[in-house]
Scaffold this motif. Structure first.
Motif, PDB file in Angstrom:
ATOM      1  N   ASN A  72       2.211 -14.067  73.077  1.00 53.01           N
ATOM      2  CA  ASN A  72       1.036 -14.320  72.611  1.00 53.01           C
ATOM      3  C   ASN A  72       0.586 -15.608  72.892  1.00 53.01           C
ATOM      4  O   ASN A  72       1.418 -16.356  73.000  1.00 53.01           O
ATOM      5  N   THR A  73      -0.735 -15.676  72.709  1.00 54.59           N
ATOM      6  CA  THR A  73      -1.435 -17.337  72.819  1.00 54.59           C
ATOM      7  C   THR A  73      -2.385 -17.424  71.592  1.00 54.59           C
ATOM      8  O   THR A  73      -2.714 -16.353  70.923  1.00 54.59           O
ATOM      9  N   ASP A  74      -2.501 -18.419  71.156  1.00 56.17           N
ATOM     10  CA  ASP A  74      -3.297 -18.761  70.240  1.00 56.17           C
ATOM     11  C   ASP A  74      -4.800 -18.743  70.709  1.00 56.17           C
ATOM     12  O   ASP A  74      -4.982 -18.665  71.628  1.00 56.17           O
ATOM     13  N   LEU A  75      -5.703 -18.376  69.567  1.00 57.14           N
ATOM     14  CA  LEU A  75      -6.989 -18.335  69.981  1.00 57.14           C
ATOM     15  C   LEU A  75      -7.719 -19.439  70.176  1.00 57.14           C
ATOM     16  O   LEU A  75      -7.636 -20.578  69.207  1.00 57.14           O
ATOM     17  N   THR A  76      -8.346 -19.656  71.231  1.00 59.81           N
ATOM     18  CA  THR A  76      -9.126 -20.877  71.382  1.00 59.81           C
ATOM     19  C   THR A  76     -10.751 -20.758  71.642  1.00 59.81           C
ATOM     20  O   THR A  76     -11.180 -19.554  72.098  1.00 59.81           O
ATOM     21  N   TYR A  77     -11.512 -21.619  71.544  1.00 59.75           N
ATOM     22  CA  TYR A  77     -12.816 -21.433  71.642  1.00 59.75           C
ATOM     23  C   TYR A  77     -13.201 -21.615  73.050  1.00 59.75           C
ATOM     24  O   TYR A  77     -12.903 -22.559  73.806  1.00 59.75           O
ATOM     25  N   ASN A  78     -14.295 -20.671  73.147  1.00 57.59           N
ATOM     26  CA  ASN A  78     -14.989 -20.748  74.603  1.00 57.59           C
ATOM     27  C   ASN A  78     -16.149 -21.042  74.489  1.00 57.59           C
ATOM     28  O   ASN A  78     -16.911 -20.247  73.763  1.00 57.59           O
ATOM     29  N   ASN A  79     -16.829 -22.082  74.908  1.00 55.41           N
ATOM     30  CA  ASN A  79     -18.494 -22.317  74.737  1.00 55.41           C
ATOM     31  C   ASN A  79     -19.368 -21.745  75.460  1.00 55.41           C
ATOM     32  O   ASN A  79     -20.377 -21.960  75.552  1.00 55.41           O
ATOM     33  N   ALA A  80     -18.674 -20.812  76.308  1.00 51.51           N
ATOM     34  CA  ALA A  80     -19.692 -19.968  77.219  1.00 51.51           C
ATOM     35  C   ALA A  80     -20.347 -18.865  76.314  1.00 51.51           C
ATOM     36  O   ALA A  80     -21.532 -18.429  76.693  1.00 51.51           O
ATOM     37  N   ASP A  81     -19.806 -18.449  75.216  1.00 53.31           N
ATOM     38  CA  ASP A  81     -20.439 -17.241  74.429  1.00 53.31           C
ATOM     39  C   ASP A  81     -19.937 -17.607  73.074  1.00 53.31           C
ATOM     40  O   ASP A  81     -20.477 -16.794  72.268  1.00 53.31           O
TER      41      ASP A  81
END
Length: 280
Positions: free
Chosen positions: A222-231
């Motif tokens: 699993n990986t942590d949730l990170t922000y995607n500034n594209a959407d």
């Protein structure tokens, strides 16, 4: 039959065959795969609301809309739309996180956006939806009561962080989880006031999926949730190693890694106070 009689018949058959094929090609169902949620009537226009289930539920709702001109019986292709969902409570009212409305990709008559309903009443009542739209420079507005049903699992969490801010976290993906590493997608918003819910950017959400009914085991990769500034959404890898009920334990941290909500899962602490749920 002589050839001079056969040729005209062949040409006529070919003509009608080609005409039928062209007509079939011209008919495109732009709401194929969608179910009608509700129609809203506003004098000379009818607004149709669609999604995959044909109903509003708590959590993330991707909504498709069409506006029909009742006079011409045709759908409007160049409208400008906005909306305002509103929940009426006994002593107050509030809105919810929502997107702008834009033309659906590759479609002429369908517009698209999302609304996140963070709560509802047990009988699905309490919500209304106001649609504002402009057609050929003329503004229109209509408000209609809608039904929002409670989703079976916790796909949305509303909470106050240690910074005193109220947040809304909504699960978007996976919609159809499988035994695999799934893409997980969530939306994170803060409640600026009763009507405004801006996106929270550049935070981190630690992820620890567990199966409480199976010894509270977790899963690898699993990986942590990170922000995607594209959407403006958050993404992670979510590993699901078997079917059943999963509790997605979460821990929200700001850009300085200060923990705003949630705890680590340990032998002494079976679950985080911040979580979402999946079952498949």
């Amino acid at each position: 039959m002589k050839l001079k009689y056969l040729l005209p018949i062949a040409f006529i058959a070919l003509f009608f065959s080609c005409s039928t094929d062209n007509d079939d090609d011209a008919i495109v169902n732009e709401t194929e795969g969608l179910e009608l949620i509700q129609t809203i009537f506003n004098n000379n226009q009818t607004i149709e609301l669609y999604n995959e289930k044909g109903m509003f539920e708590t959590g993330y709702n991707l909504v498709s809309l069409r506006i029909k001109d009742n006079t011409t019986d045709s759908y409007i292709e160049d409208a400008i739309l906005s909306w305002m969902p509103m929940m009426q409570m006994p002593t107050m009212e509030h809105s919810s996180p929502k997107s702008t409305i834009s033309k659906a990709l590759g479609k002429d008559t369908v517009y698209e956006g999302f609304i996140i309903y963070q709560m509802t009443n047990t009988d699905a009542s309490g919500w209304s939806l106001t649609l504002n739209y402009t057609i050929d420079g003329t503004d229109y507005s209509v408000t209609e009561t809608i039904s929002v049903f409670q989703y079976e699992n916790q796909n949305t969490s509303t909470f106050m962080g240690s910074d005193g801010t109220n947040y809304i976290l909504a699960l978007i993906e996976p919609k159809d989880p499988s035994i695999a590493v799934n893409e997980m997608k969530v939306g994170l918003f803060k409640m600026e006031n009763m009507m405004t819910f801006p996106v929270v950017e550049d935070y981190t959400i630690a992820l620890d999926p567990r199966m409480p009914g199976m010894g509270n085991h977790t899963s690898p990769n699993n990986t942590d949730l990170t922000y995607n500034n594209a959407d403006n959404f958050y993404y992670a890898d979510l590993s699901l190693t078997m079917t059943g009920y999963w509790k997605l334990n979460l821990k929200l941290m700001n850009a300085n890694d200060d923990v705003l909500k949630g705890e680590d899962v340990t032998d002494e602490n079976e679950a985080s106070s911040l979580y979402l749920e999946l079952e498949f």
